[in-house]
Motif scaffolding. Structure first.
Motif, PDB file in Angstrom:
ATOM      1  N   ASP A 141       0.210   9.387 -38.199  1.00 53.87           N
ATOM      2  CA  ASP A 141       0.856   8.770 -39.486  1.00 53.87           C
ATOM      3  C   ASP A 141       2.001   7.907 -39.102  1.00 53.87           C
ATOM      4  N   ILE A 142       1.638   6.551 -38.742  1.00 49.39           N
ATOM      5  CA  ILE A 142       2.909   5.957 -37.979  1.00 49.39           C
ATOM      6  C   ILE A 142       3.521   5.225 -39.152  1.00 49.39           C
ATOM      7  N   PHE A 143       2.968   5.341 -40.247  1.00 45.78           N
ATOM      8  CA  PHE A 143       3.715   4.444 -41.434  1.00 45.78           C
ATOM      9  C   PHE A 143       4.973   5.441 -42.192  1.00 45.78           C
ATOM     10  N   LYS A 144       5.047   6.615 -41.704  1.00 44.22           N
ATOM     11  CA  LYS A 144       6.446   7.435 -42.266  1.00 44.22           C
ATOM     12  C   LYS A 144       7.622   7.327 -41.588  1.00 44.22           C
ATOM     13  N   PRO A 145       8.756   7.477 -42.087  1.00 41.06           N
ATOM     14  CA  PRO A 145       9.936   7.397 -41.202  1.00 41.06           C
ATOM     15  C   PRO A 145      10.218   8.629 -40.238  1.00 41.06           C
ATOM     16  N   GLN A 146       9.197   8.515 -39.241  1.00 42.15           N
ATOM     17  CA  GLN A 146       9.306   9.669 -38.321  1.00 42.15           C
ATOM     18  C   GLN A 146       8.859   9.173 -36.979  1.00 42.15           C
ATOM     19  N   GLY A 147       9.247   9.834 -35.864  1.00 38.98           N
ATOM     20  CA  GLY A 147       9.108   9.009 -34.689  1.00 38.98           C
ATOM     21  C   GLY A 147       7.626   9.704 -34.046  1.00 38.98           C
ATOM     22  N   GLN A 264      15.524   4.808 -24.510  1.00 35.60           N
ATOM     23  CA  GLN A 264      15.841   3.823 -25.220  1.00 35.60           C
ATOM     24  C   GLN A 264      15.360   4.262 -26.767  1.00 35.60           C
ATOM     25  N   THR A 265      14.948   5.472 -27.087  1.00 37.42           N
ATOM     26  CA  THR A 265      14.496   5.836 -28.372  1.00 37.42           C
ATOM     27  C   THR A 265      15.801   6.455 -29.013  1.00 37.42           C
ATOM     28  N   PRO A 266      15.981   5.934 -30.487  1.00 35.16           N
ATOM     29  CA  PRO A 266      17.124   6.393 -31.099  1.00 35.16           C
ATOM     30  C   PRO A 266      17.039   8.075 -31.181  1.00 35.16           C
ATOM     31  N   PRO A 267      18.163   8.727 -31.405  1.00 34.46           N
ATOM     32  CA  PRO A 267      18.144  10.152 -31.245  1.00 34.46           C
ATOM     33  C   PRO A 267      17.114  11.041 -32.216  1.00 34.46           C
ATOM     34  N   GLU A 268      17.213  10.291 -33.409  1.00 34.34           N
ATOM     35  CA  GLU A 268      16.422  11.021 -34.817  1.00 34.34           C
ATOM     36  C   GLU A 268      15.011  10.976 -34.372  1.00 34.34           C
ATOM     37  N   LEU A 269      14.447   9.907 -33.706  1.00 35.42           N
ATOM     38  CA  LEU A 269      13.337   9.898 -33.529  1.00 35.42           C
ATOM     39  C   LEU A 269      12.882  10.445 -32.206  1.00 35.42           C
ATOM     40  N   ALA A 270      13.694  10.592 -31.392  1.00 34.04           N
ATOM     41  CA  ALA A 270      13.544  11.374 -29.962  1.00 34.04           C
ATOM     42  C   ALA A 270      13.316  13.057 -30.442  1.00 34.04           C
ATOM     43  N   ALA A 271      14.093  13.266 -31.618  1.00 36.33           N
ATOM     44  CA  ALA A 271      13.947  14.772 -31.884  1.00 36.33           C
ATOM     45  C   ALA A 271      12.561  15.002 -32.560  1.00 36.33           C
ATOM     46  N   ASP A 272      12.007  14.119 -33.190  1.00 37.71           N
ATOM     47  CA  ASP A 272      10.589  14.063 -33.776  1.00 37.71           C
ATOM     48  C   ASP A 272       9.539  14.183 -32.665  1.00 37.71           C
ATOM     49  N   ILE A 273       9.653  13.488 -31.757  1.00 42.48           N
ATOM     50  CA  ILE A 273       8.824  13.479 -30.659  1.00 42.48           C
ATOM     51  C   ILE A 273       8.703  14.838 -29.791  1.00 42.48           C
ATOM     52  N   ILE A 274       9.882  15.492 -29.599  1.00 51.56           N
ATOM     53  CA  ILE A 274       9.975  16.945 -29.124  1.00 51.56           C
ATOM     54  C   ILE A 274       9.195  17.811 -29.888  1.00 51.56           C
TER      55      ILE A 274
END
Length: 327
Positions: A141-147, A264-274
Motif C-alpha cells: 500500500d504505497i498510498f499511505k504516509p509510510q516508507g 538518500q531516504t529520509p530517516p522516518e521512511l528508512a525506519a519504516d523500511i527496516i
C-alpha cells in the motif's frame, strides 16, 4: 464500451492486463523482420523461437533496449499486433492504456513510449514508473504516509525506489538486469572454454543453476555450442559456483545502487523500511538466493513477491481501477 488495458512493456516480455479479465497476454518482446522487404514475419513467442535460428534475410529484433524504445516503428508494429490479436479495439472506441517506464527515462523517451501506444491504437495513454507499479502489484500500500522500498529486476533494467503517499521519494535505475546476466554468461563461456553459445542457452543456464549466494558446486548443467577452435559442435559441463562468480560483479552494482537509495531516504521512511523490509519483483527476483544476498549486504529483510514475474502487469490493473474510480 471503452476498455482499460495495462501494458508492461518490458525489454524481455510484454504483458497485457485487461480490466475485468486480468493478464491476457505474456509474450517475448521480439519481432522477426524480412530484411528484403522490411515486412513483419512473426511477433512474440513465434518470433522468439527464431532467435539464433533464422536464415540470412530474416532478422529477429528486440525493439526495446534497457527498458526504453530502441526501434520506434518495430515497437509500434509489435504493440499493434498484440492489441489486434486480443481484439481490444472496438468499432468506434479505442482502449485507454496505462504503460510503464524505468525511473531514469528522459522526457523524449517518455514521449516515444506514449506515442507508440497511441499509434498502436490507444485512446488516452497514461505513463507510470515501473517500481511504483511493481510495488502496487506486489501488494504494497504505497498510498499511505509510510516508507515502502522495491527492487524490480527486469530484462533490461533494475529499478530501485522508495515510495510514500503514492509517489517516488528517491530512486535509481541501472542497466544491469536479466539480459546483461545472460550476456555475461555467454562471454565467460567463450573466454574460458572457447565455446560459442547463444543468449537463449545462457538464459537456460541462469534459470537452471544460476545462484546469487552460496551456490553448490554439485549443481551442474550440460552446455551445447560451437567450438571456436575447430568449428564443430561441442558439449561441456559447468557448475553453479562458476555461474555465481560470473553474476557477482553485476549483482554488486545493484547492491551499491540500493545502498545509495537508502542513504538518500529520509530517516522516518528508512525506519519504516527496516520494519517492513524490501520487496523484490521482476524476473530477476527468481534468481536463486538473490533475496539472501541482498539481505546480507543491506541488513534489511528482503521478501520475494509471490507474483514477481507479473507484479508490474497486475499493478497496471490496480492503478487503472483507481483512475476509473477517481473519475
Amino acid at each position: 464500451m471503452v476498455k482499460n488495458i495495462g501494458i508492461d512493456l518490458g525489454t524481455a516480455n510484454v504483458l497485457i492486463n485487461v480490466a475485468g479479465d486480468g493478464i491476457v497476454l505474456n509474450e517475448p518482446s521480439v519481432v522477426a523482420i524480412d530484411t528484403k522487404n522490411n515486412e513483419v514475419v512473426a511477433v512474440g513467442t513465434e518470433a522468439y523461437r527464431m532467435v539464433g535460428r533464422t536464415p540470412g534475410n530474416i532478422k529477429a529484433i528486440r525493439p526495446l533496449k534497457d527498458g526504453v524504445i530502441a526501434d520506434f516503428d518495430i515497437t509500434e508494429a509489435m504493440l499493434t499486433y498484440f492489441i489486434e490479436k486480443l481484439n481490444l479495439k472496438g468499432f468506434l472506441s479505442k482502449p485507454n492504456i496505462l504503460i510503464c517506464a524505468p525511473t531514469n527515462v528522459t522526457d523524449i523517451e517518455q514521449k516515444a513510449i506514449i506515442q507508440a501506444a497511441e499509434k498502436a491504437g490507444g485512446n488516452k495513454v497514461y505513463l507510470e514508473f515501473e517500481p511504483k507499479v511493481a510495488a502496487v502489484g506486489a501488494g504494497l500500500d504505497i498510498f499511505k504516509p509510510q516508507g515502502n522500498m522495491v527492487i524490480d529486476i527486469g530484462g533490461g533494467t533494475s529499478d530501485i525506489a522508495v515510495l510514500s503517499m503514492g509517489e517516488v521519494v528517491t530512486s535509481r535505475s541501472l542497466h544491469y538486469a536479466g539480459n546483461k546476466m545472460d550476456q555475461n554468461i555467454v562471454a565467460y563461456i567463450k573466454q574460458k572454454y572457447n565455446l560459442l553459445i547463444g543468449e537463449r542457452t545462457a538464459e537456460t543456464i541462469k534459470k537452471e543453476i544460476g545462484s546469487a549466494f552460496e551456490a553448490e558446486e554439485s549443481q551442474e548443467i550440460e552446455v551445447r555450442g560451437r567450438d571456436m577452435i575447430d568449428g564443430l559442435p561441442k558439449v561441456m559441463t559447468i557448475n553453479a559456483v562458476e555461474v555465481e562468480k560470473v553474476l557477482s560483479e553485476g549483482l554488486i552494482s545493484i547492491i551499491d545502487a540500493a545502498k545509495e537509495v537508502l542513504e538518500q531516504t529520509p530517516p522516518e521512511l528508512a525506519a519504516d523500511i527496516i520494519d517492513r523490509g524490501i520487496m523484490l519483483t521482476g524476473g530477476g527476483a527468481l534468481l536463486n538466493n538473490l533475496d539472501r544476498l541482498l539481505a546480507h549486504h543491506l541488513k534489511v529483510p528482503v521478501i520475494v513477491a509471490e507474483n514477481s514475474l507479473d507484479a508490474v502487469a497486475i499493478g497496471t490493473g490496480i492503478l487503472l481501477d483507481n483512475i476509473a474510480k477517481r473519475k
